[in-house]
Design a protein around this motif. Structure first.
Motif, PDB file in Angstrom:
ATOM      1  N   MET A  95      34.876  98.125   7.134  1.00 32.90           N
ATOM      2  CA  MET A  95      33.541  98.712   7.094  1.00 32.90           C
ATOM      3  C   MET A  95      33.279  99.494   8.369  1.00 32.90           C
ATOM      4  N   ASN A  96      32.501 100.538   8.269  1.00 30.49           N
ATOM      5  CA  ASN A  96      32.228 101.360   9.434  1.00 30.49           C
ATOM      6  C   ASN A  96      31.253 100.678  10.357  1.00 30.49           C
ATOM      7  N   GLY A  97      31.460 100.812  11.661  1.00 29.03           N
ATOM      8  CA  GLY A  97      30.614 100.145  12.640  1.00 29.03           C
ATOM      9  C   GLY A  97      29.285 100.820  12.861  1.00 29.03           C
ATOM     10  N   GLY A  98      29.025 101.988  12.256  1.00 34.06           N
ATOM     11  CA  GLY A  98      27.752 102.653  12.443  1.00 34.06           C
ATOM     12  C   GLY A  98      27.944 104.062  12.948  1.00 34.06           C
ATOM     13  N   LYS A  99      26.954 104.607  13.594  1.00 36.98           N
ATOM     14  CA  LYS A  99      27.010 105.976  14.082  1.00 36.98           C
ATOM     15  C   LYS A  99      28.061 106.118  15.175  1.00 36.98           C
ATOM     16  N   ALA A 100      28.791 107.230  15.117  1.00 38.44           N
ATOM     17  CA  ALA A 100      29.839 107.461  16.119  1.00 38.44           C
ATOM     18  C   ALA A 100      29.224 107.522  17.510  1.00 38.44           C
ATOM     19  N   GLY A 101      29.949 106.960  18.465  1.00 35.70           N
ATOM     20  CA  GLY A 101      29.513 107.054  19.850  1.00 35.70           C
ATOM     21  C   GLY A 101      28.598 105.937  20.309  1.00 35.70           C
ATOM     22  N   ARG A 102      28.260 104.987  19.429  1.00 34.93           N
ATOM     23  CA  ARG A 102      27.321 103.941  19.829  1.00 34.93           C
ATOM     24  C   ARG A 102      27.976 102.880  20.705  1.00 34.93           C
ATOM     25  N   ASP A 103      29.294 102.699  20.552  1.00 35.06           N
ATOM     26  CA  ASP A 103      30.081 101.885  21.490  1.00 35.06           C
ATOM     27  C   ASP A 103      29.550 100.464  21.633  1.00 35.06           C
ATOM     28  N   ARG A 104      29.235  99.841  20.502  1.00 34.11           N
ATOM     29  CA  ARG A 104      28.730  98.477  20.527  1.00 34.11           C
ATOM     30  C   ARG A 104      29.883  97.479  20.446  1.00 34.11           C
ATOM     31  N   ARG A 105      29.596  96.223  20.786  1.00 32.48           N
ATOM     32  CA  ARG A 105      30.599  95.165  20.732  1.00 32.48           C
ATOM     33  C   ARG A 105      30.058  93.956  19.986  1.00 32.48           C
ATOM     34  N   ILE A 106      30.971  93.267  19.299  1.00 37.51           N
ATOM     35  CA  ILE A 106      30.651  92.004  18.641  1.00 37.51           C
ATOM     36  C   ILE A 106      31.579  90.944  19.214  1.00 37.51           C
ATOM     37  N   VAL A 107      31.005  89.892  19.784  1.00 37.89           N
ATOM     38  CA  VAL A 107      31.780  88.763  20.283  1.00 37.89           C
ATOM     39  C   VAL A 107      31.596  87.616  19.305  1.00 37.89           C
ATOM     40  N   LEU A 108      32.673  87.196  18.653  1.00 43.08           N
ATOM     41  CA  LEU A 108      32.620  86.112  17.674  1.00 43.08           C
ATOM     42  C   LEU A 108      33.179  84.859  18.331  1.00 43.08           C
ATOM     43  N   TRP A 109      32.297  83.897  18.585  1.00 43.05           N
ATOM     44  CA  TRP A 109      32.584  82.740  19.440  1.00 43.05           C
ATOM     45  C   TRP A 109      32.582  81.476  18.604  1.00 43.05           C
ATOM     46  N   ARG A 110      33.696  80.765  18.622  1.00 47.70           N
ATOM     47  CA  ARG A 110      33.789  79.518  17.873  1.00 47.70           C
ATOM     48  C   ARG A 110      33.152  78.376  18.669  1.00 47.70           C
ATOM     49  N   HIS A 111      32.596  77.425  17.951  1.00 49.14           N
ATOM     50  CA  HIS A 111      31.938  76.266  18.562  1.00 49.14           C
ATOM     51  C   HIS A 111      32.912  75.389  19.340  1.00 49.14           C
ATOM     52  N   GLY A 112      32.358  74.499  20.149  1.00 56.65           N
ATOM     53  CA  GLY A 112      33.158  73.561  20.930  1.00 56.65           C
ATOM     54  C   GLY A 112      33.721  72.425  20.086  1.00 56.65           C
ATOM     55  N   GLN A 113      34.462  71.574  20.760  1.00 55.55           N
ATOM     56  CA  GLN A 113      35.183  70.482  20.115  1.00 55.55           C
ATOM     57  C   GLN A 113      34.257  69.460  19.462  1.00 55.55           C
ATOM     58  N   THR A 114      34.686  68.955  18.308  1.00 57.31           N
ATOM     59  CA  THR A 114      34.015  67.838  17.647  1.00 57.31           C
ATOM     60  C   THR A 114      35.025  66.711  17.437  1.00 57.31           C
ATOM     61  N   ALA A 115      34.511  65.524  17.111  1.00 58.47           N
ATOM     62  CA  ALA A 115      35.396  64.389  16.837  1.00 58.47           C
ATOM     63  C   ALA A 115      36.283  64.670  15.635  1.00 58.47           C
ATOM     64  N   TRP A 116      35.750  65.384  14.652  1.00 59.17           N
ATOM     65  CA  TRP A 116      36.546  65.685  13.459  1.00 59.17           C
ATOM     66  C   TRP A 116      37.652  66.688  13.762  1.00 59.17           C
ATOM     67  N   ASN A 117      37.437  67.578  14.730  1.00 59.16           N
ATOM     68  CA  ASN A 117      38.532  68.454  15.151  1.00 59.16           C
ATOM     69  C   ASN A 117      39.696  67.617  15.658  1.00 59.16           C
ATOM     70  N   LEU A 118      39.394  66.635  16.503  1.00 61.50           N
ATOM     71  CA  LEU A 118      40.440  65.795  17.088  1.00 61.50           C
ATOM     72  C   LEU A 118      41.176  64.980  16.023  1.00 61.50           C
ATOM     73  N   GLU A 119      40.441  64.597  14.990  1.00 58.96           N
ATOM     74  CA  GLU A 119      41.038  63.810  13.908  1.00 58.96           C
ATOM     75  C   GLU A 119      41.715  64.686  12.860  1.00 58.96           C
ATOM     76  N   ARG A 120      41.662  66.013  13.075  1.00 59.52           N
ATOM     77  CA  ARG A 120      42.172  66.983  12.099  1.00 59.52           C
ATOM     78  C   ARG A 120      41.552  66.713  10.726  1.00 59.52           C
ATOM     79  N   ARG A 121      40.241  66.520  10.751  1.00 55.49           N
ATOM     80  CA  ARG A 121      39.478  66.229   9.541  1.00 55.49           C
ATOM     81  C   ARG A 121      38.683  67.474   9.160  1.00 55.49           C
TER      82      ARG A 121
END
Length: 217
Positions: free
Chosen positions: A1-27
């Motif tokens: 998809m197009n990011g919008g008007k040419a020359g706008r030079d915007r950025r998107i930072v997609l940040w994943r959440h921090g650790q959870t107990a289920w992450n550690l348990e691979r759940r």
């Protein structure tokens, strides 16, 4: 998809959440509302100090606790408000949710392997990856359109949702989204606006290499 008007030079930072107990348990978490561990809170605080240096203009986040708590760390440093949107939640995965990786492979082996091959699979009877992108990418696009030229939007979400959103914004075929790889806890990817749309500038940035512990590994 197009990011919008040419020359706008915007950025998107997609940040994943921090650790959870289920992450550690691979759940598999999916839309289950799991809180951060103390380590996860510390990860979010550290990452927030780095991301604040990008001088973000806006922060949006999944309303699930693990993403919301991560977003608040950046909000407390920048003074920005956080806009929460359930469209940024992790993939709903039905029967898979709450199961460990080993249990999923044992009980849903054919389904798991088909998903890894890039086939459209309703994991556990839940959402298709394309459906996750259908709800998440428009949320990001709406908020990007509100940015000033050169502005930065921080999106605090989940590994699977971030990967599908990146794939959609880059215009990649959904069968290739797996090639993007997962994000470690509290790491991020950056999209920059170019003349022909969005470009991937950084992926899984923010730390020395760490294991990817999450629903999309």
């Amino acid at each position: 998809m197009n990011g919008g008007k040419a020359g706008r030079d915007r950025r998107i930072v997609l940040w994943r959440h921090g650790q959870t107990a289920w992450n550690l348990e691979r759940r598999f978490q999916g839309t289950t509302d799991i809180a951060l561990t103390e380590t996860g809170i510390a990860q979010a605080h550290r990452a927030a100090r780095l991301l604040a240096g990008l001088r973000p203009d806006a922060i949006i986040a999944s309303d699930l606790r693990r993403a919301a708590a991560t977003a608040r760390q950046l909000a407390s440093i920048t003074g920005l408000d956080v806009t929460y949107d359930e469209g940024l939640r992790e993939t709903f995965a039905g029967d898979w949710q709450g199961m460990t990786h080993v249990e999923i492979v044992e009980r849903f082996g054919d389904q798991y392997r088909a998903w890894k091959r890039g086939e459209p699979v309703r994991r556990g009877g839940g959402e298709l990856e394309s459906e996750v992108a259908d709800r998440a990418a428009p949320v990001v696009e709406r908020h990007v359109e509100k940015l000033p030229d050169g502005g930065t939007l921080v999106v605090v979400s989940h590994g699977g949702t971030i990967r599908t959103t990146i794939g959609r914004l880059l215009g990649l075929d959904s069968r290739t989204w797996e090639s993007l790889g997962g994000l470690s806890n509290c790491c991020w990817s950056v999209l920059g606006e170019g003349a022909r749309g969005w470009r991937l500038l950084e992926h899984n940035a923010g730390t020395l290499p760490e294991p990817v512990l999450g629903d999309d590994d």
